[in-house]
Design a protein around this motif. Structure first.
Motif, PDB file in Angstrom:
ATOM      1  N   SER A 163       3.066   0.968   7.245  1.00 38.57           N
ATOM      2  CA  SER A 163       2.384  -0.356   7.418  1.00 38.57           C
ATOM      3  C   SER A 163       3.059  -1.386   8.270  1.00 38.57           C
ATOM      4  O   SER A 163       4.217  -1.599   7.799  1.00 38.57           O
ATOM      5  CB  SER A 163       2.008  -0.631   6.059  1.00 38.57           C
ATOM      6  OG  SER A 163       1.178  -1.584   6.090  1.00 38.57           O
ATOM      7  N   THR A 213       0.761  -1.275  -0.080  1.00 34.93           N
ATOM      8  CA  THR A 213      -0.015  -0.024  -0.019  1.00 34.93           C
ATOM      9  C   THR A 213       1.052   1.148  -0.238  1.00 34.93           C
ATOM     10  O   THR A 213       2.154   1.192  -0.007  1.00 34.93           O
ATOM     11  CB  THR A 213      -0.907  -0.073   1.165  1.00 34.93           C
ATOM     12  OG1 THR A 213       0.081   0.059   2.298  1.00 34.93           O
ATOM     13  CG2 THR A 213      -1.668  -1.241   1.383  1.00 34.93           C
ATOM     14  N   ASP A 238       0.854   3.484   2.343  1.00 36.26           N
ATOM     15  CA  ASP A 238       1.167   3.830   3.744  1.00 36.26           C
ATOM     16  C   ASP A 238       2.693   3.210   4.183  1.00 36.26           C
ATOM     17  O   ASP A 238       3.009   2.015   3.923  1.00 36.26           O
ATOM     18  CB  ASP A 238       0.343   3.096   4.707  1.00 36.26           C
ATOM     19  CG  ASP A 238       0.445   3.563   6.212  1.00 36.26           C
ATOM     20  OD1 ASP A 238       1.224   4.658   6.346  1.00 36.26           O
ATOM     21  OD2 ASP A 238       0.008   2.857   7.083  1.00 36.26           O
TER      22      ASP A 238
END
Length: 77
Positions: free
Chosen positions: A48, A43, A45
């Motif tokens: 994460s 992702t 992020d």
């Protein structure tokens, strides 16, 4: 005088270093490493839990399986 060496064909079967199971384990290790890198790319992020913790563990597991595939002795027939 120098001795002449000739390569005489022998009837002994060729013995390979790796067995079929070694190649199978090595292919599995490549797939696990690729899976780890896909998880690392995951992702957007950056922090994460998948990118920081899970993906490096999966990649190192894949490398461990690869070392096992290389060091595993072929089965005696």
């Amino acid at each position: 005088m120098a001795k002449s060496t000739t390569n005489k064909p022998t009837d002994t079967p060729v013995k390979f270093i790796f067995d079929k199971s070694n190649y199978r384990w090595f292919i599995i290790s490549i797939a696990v490493v690729i899976l780890g890198f896909v998880l690392m790319a995951g992702t957007t992020d950056i922090y994460s839990n998948t990118k920081i913790v899970l993906a490096p563990i999966v990649v190192l597991t894949g490398f461990g399986i690869g070392f096992y595939a290389i060091l595993k002795k072929p089965e005696a027939k």
